[in-house]
Design a protein around this motif. Sequence first.
Motif, PDB file in Angstrom:
ATOM      1  N   LEU A   1     -50.744  40.777  94.544  1.00  0.00           N
ATOM      2  CA  LEU A   1     -49.919  39.614  94.241  1.00  0.00           C
ATOM      3  C   LEU A   1     -49.188  39.136  95.491  1.00  0.00           C
ATOM      4  O   LEU A   1     -49.127  39.844  96.497  1.00  0.00           O
ATOM      5  CB  LEU A   1     -48.933  39.934  93.118  1.00  0.00           C
ATOM      6  N   ASP A   2     -48.637  37.920  95.404  1.00  0.00           N
ATOM      7  CA  ASP A   2     -47.938  37.303  96.532  1.00  0.00           C
ATOM      8  C   ASP A   2     -46.500  37.033  96.137  1.00  0.00           C
ATOM      9  O   ASP A   2     -46.210  36.705  94.977  1.00  0.00           O
ATOM     10  CB  ASP A   2     -48.594  35.969  96.901  1.00  0.00           C
ATOM     11  N   VAL A   3     -45.597  37.119  97.104  1.00  0.00           N
ATOM     12  CA  VAL A   3     -44.197  36.839  96.798  1.00  0.00           C
ATOM     13  C   VAL A   3     -43.603  35.841  97.779  1.00  0.00           C
ATOM     14  O   VAL A   3     -43.967  35.796  98.957  1.00  0.00           O
ATOM     15  CB  VAL A   3     -43.336  38.124  96.781  1.00  0.00           C
ATOM     16  N   VAL A   4     -42.680  35.033  97.245  1.00  0.00           N
ATOM     17  CA  VAL A   4     -41.900  34.091  98.042  1.00  0.00           C
ATOM     18  C   VAL A   4     -40.449  34.190  97.566  1.00  0.00           C
ATOM     19  O   VAL A   4     -40.146  34.884  96.596  1.00  0.00           O
ATOM     20  CB  VAL A   4     -42.438  32.642  97.908  1.00  0.00           C
ATOM     21  N   ILE A   5     -39.565  33.466  98.243  1.00  0.00           N
ATOM     22  CA  ILE A   5     -38.130  33.571  97.976  1.00  0.00           C
ATOM     23  C   ILE A   5     -37.570  32.219  97.543  1.00  0.00           C
ATOM     24  O   ILE A   5     -37.916  31.180  98.115  1.00  0.00           O
ATOM     25  CB  ILE A   5     -37.367  34.066  99.218  1.00  0.00           C
ATOM     26  N   THR A   6     -36.690  32.238  96.541  1.00  0.00           N
ATOM     27  CA  THR A   6     -36.060  31.030  96.043  1.00  0.00           C
ATOM     28  C   THR A   6     -34.751  30.749  96.793  1.00  0.00           C
ATOM     29  O   THR A   6     -34.257  31.588  97.549  1.00  0.00           O
ATOM     30  CB  THR A   6     -35.746  31.149  94.548  1.00  0.00           C
ATOM     31  N   LYS A   7     -34.188  29.598  96.522  1.00  0.00           N
ATOM     32  CA  LYS A   7     -32.907  29.223  97.127  1.00  0.00           C
ATOM     33  C   LYS A   7     -31.816  30.214  96.749  1.00  0.00           C
ATOM     34  O   LYS A   7     -30.944  30.545  97.577  1.00  0.00           O
ATOM     35  CB  LYS A   7     -32.518  27.811  96.691  1.00  0.00           C
ATOM     36  N   ASP A   8     -31.852  30.710  95.497  1.00  0.00           N
ATOM     37  CA  ASP A   8     -30.838  31.664  95.056  1.00  0.00           C
ATOM     38  C   ASP A   8     -31.258  33.110  95.295  1.00  0.00           C
ATOM     39  O   ASP A   8     -30.777  34.030  94.640  1.00  0.00           O
ATOM     40  CB  ASP A   8     -30.448  31.428  93.603  1.00  0.00           C
TER      41      ASP A   8
ATOM     42  N   LYS B   1     -46.432  17.725  97.772  1.00  0.00           N
ATOM     43  CA  LYS B   1     -46.300  19.090  97.271  1.00  0.00           C
ATOM     44  C   LYS B   1     -45.235  19.892  98.008  1.00  0.00           C
ATOM     45  O   LYS B   1     -44.483  20.663  97.404  1.00  0.00           O
ATOM     46  CB  LYS B   1     -47.648  19.819  97.338  1.00  0.00           C
ATOM     47  N   GLU B   2     -45.129  19.698  99.337  1.00  0.00           N
ATOM     48  CA  GLU B   2     -44.175  20.485 100.107  1.00  0.00           C
ATOM     49  C   GLU B   2     -42.728  20.079  99.827  1.00  0.00           C
ATOM     50  O   GLU B   2     -41.799  20.807 100.184  1.00  0.00           O
ATOM     51  CB  GLU B   2     -44.490  20.398 101.600  1.00  0.00           C
ATOM     52  N   SER B   3     -42.546  18.932  99.182  1.00  0.00           N
ATOM     53  CA  SER B   3     -41.189  18.550  98.794  1.00  0.00           C
ATOM     54  C   SER B   3     -40.694  19.395  97.627  1.00  0.00           C
ATOM     55  O   SER B   3     -39.486  19.453  97.373  1.00  0.00           O
ATOM     56  CB  SER B   3     -41.136  17.064  98.432  1.00  0.00           C
ATOM     57  N   TYR B   4     -41.629  20.066  96.941  1.00  0.00           N
ATOM     58  CA  TYR B   4     -41.259  20.997  95.879  1.00  0.00           C
ATOM     59  C   TYR B   4     -41.192  22.399  96.490  1.00  0.00           C
ATOM     60  O   TYR B   4     -41.871  23.328  96.071  1.00  0.00           O
ATOM     61  CB  TYR B   4     -42.262  20.926  94.737  1.00  0.00           C
ATOM     62  N   ASN B   5     -40.343  22.491  97.490  1.00  0.00           N
ATOM     63  CA  ASN B   5     -40.184  23.696  98.303  1.00  0.00           C
ATOM     64  C   ASN B   5     -39.425  24.756  97.508  1.00  0.00           C
ATOM     65  O   ASN B   5     -38.251  24.576  97.172  1.00  0.00           O
ATOM     66  CB  ASN B   5     -39.422  23.318  99.577  1.00  0.00           C
ATOM     67  N   ILE B   6     -40.090  25.853  97.200  1.00  0.00           N
ATOM     68  CA  ILE B   6     -39.478  26.906  96.384  1.00  0.00           C
ATOM     69  C   ILE B   6     -38.229  27.472  97.040  1.00  0.00           C
ATOM     70  O   ILE B   6     -37.258  27.823  96.365  1.00  0.00           O
ATOM     71  CB  ILE B   6     -40.521  28.001  96.097  1.00  0.00           C
ATOM     72  N   TYR B   7     -38.225  27.521  98.355  1.00  0.00           N
ATOM     73  CA  TYR B   7     -37.071  28.070  99.080  1.00  0.00           C
ATOM     74  C   TYR B   7     -35.844  27.157  98.971  1.00  0.00           C
ATOM     75  O   TYR B   7     -34.732  27.574  99.292  1.00  0.00           O
ATOM     76  CB  TYR B   7     -37.457  28.281 100.547  1.00  0.00           C
ATOM     77  N   GLN B   8     -36.063  25.925  98.510  1.00  0.00           N
ATOM     78  CA  GLN B   8     -34.957  24.989  98.320  1.00  0.00           C
ATOM     79  C   GLN B   8     -34.669  24.734  96.839  1.00  0.00           C
ATOM     80  O   GLN B   8     -33.978  23.766  96.489  1.00  0.00           O
ATOM     81  CB  GLN B   8     -35.273  23.671  99.031  1.00  0.00           C
ATOM     82  N   MET B   9     -35.202  25.596  95.974  1.00  0.00           N
ATOM     83  CA  MET B   9     -35.013  25.446  94.530  1.00  0.00           C
ATOM     84  C   MET B   9     -34.504  26.750  93.932  1.00  0.00           C
ATOM     85  O   MET B   9     -34.961  27.830  94.317  1.00  0.00           O
ATOM     86  CB  MET B   9     -36.338  25.067  93.860  1.00  0.00           C
ATOM     87  N   ASP B  10     -33.568  26.657  92.993  1.00  0.00           N
ATOM     88  CA  ASP B  10     -33.132  27.835  92.264  1.00  0.00           C
ATOM     89  C   ASP B  10     -34.203  28.233  91.257  1.00  0.00           C
ATOM     90  O   ASP B  10     -35.000  27.396  90.802  1.00  0.00           O
ATOM     91  CB  ASP B  10     -31.819  27.564  91.521  1.00  0.00           C
ATOM     92  N   TYR B  11     -34.192  29.507  90.866  1.00  0.00           N
ATOM     93  CA  TYR B  11     -35.243  29.959  89.955  1.00  0.00           C
ATOM     94  C   TYR B  11     -35.188  29.250  88.608  1.00  0.00           C
ATOM     95  O   TYR B  11     -36.227  29.018  87.985  1.00  0.00           O
ATOM     96  CB  TYR B  11     -35.187  31.474  89.753  1.00  0.00           C
TER      97      TYR B  11
END
Length: 302
Positions: free
Chosen positions: A58-65, A94-104
Amino acid sequence: MRSGIKLFLLLMITFSASAQYIPKFDLQGHRGARGLKPENTLPAFITALNYGVTTLELDVVITKDKQVIVSHEPWMSAEICLKPDSTPISKAKKESYNIYQMDYSQIREFDCGSRGNEKFPEQERISAYKPLLSDVIAAVEDHIKNHSTYEVDYNIEIKSDKSGDNKFHPATEEFSDLVYQVINQYLPLERVVIQSFDFRVLKYWNKKYPTIRLAALIENLKSPEANLKELGFSPSIYSPYFKLLNKQTIADLQKKKIRVIPWTVNEPEDMRRLKSWGVDGIITDYPNRAAELRMGLKRSGL
């Protein structure tokens, strides 16, 4: 579970009394079972377990929170995700929906399963969301406890590169430490592999968390010797794109006590060839095909 799959599990898995169990042949479900269920979702991981994988990839990324979530891209994919209002995501945006700039809480509202994936026509179209890594572990461990007879490992890819630092993800140290905090809380560390194409990640883990197994993901055309020299140490696993391998390369790496587990092997003929060359496992979108192939080999006495 079909009787053939049960027999497959018994044939493939032998528990060890040692502190760290390593499967003799490691069947890894890529993003769970991407060929059958939406990638990196709870249904995909449970399906992979039912087909006898010994490791969940699996792959992991990080959210804003600062939550660790399971996702291949650090944004909402235009190919597989729908916005909360069920409309498509433009590829150009698509890159505007940046997970690192969004809360979970925001991320949880996106549907990344109903659209399906045109690259995987067998994939079931079902509503699915990007789960927290902790929720994946909880669901998998519950399934193991109630339905399986064996534990699996977790092969966790940290998705990072230098150009994405502090834009799509934290810097290497923070990213790695956030992942470590989750796995240390929920899993025995001997059941975890950390993999990455980003050698900065592997170097950091090798120094700070030296007991955890590491896998070097490879897609370049450099020799294994050149890649290992750049890495600066011998990882537990060398994990290249499967077409980069040959029998001699596998043998040479194994002489160095490095296991060889290529990605992403989906066709039975490729699985059969790589197995005959002596790989230590495969990563596949279709664990069902691998299980069926394994049973066919056993029935034929090979």
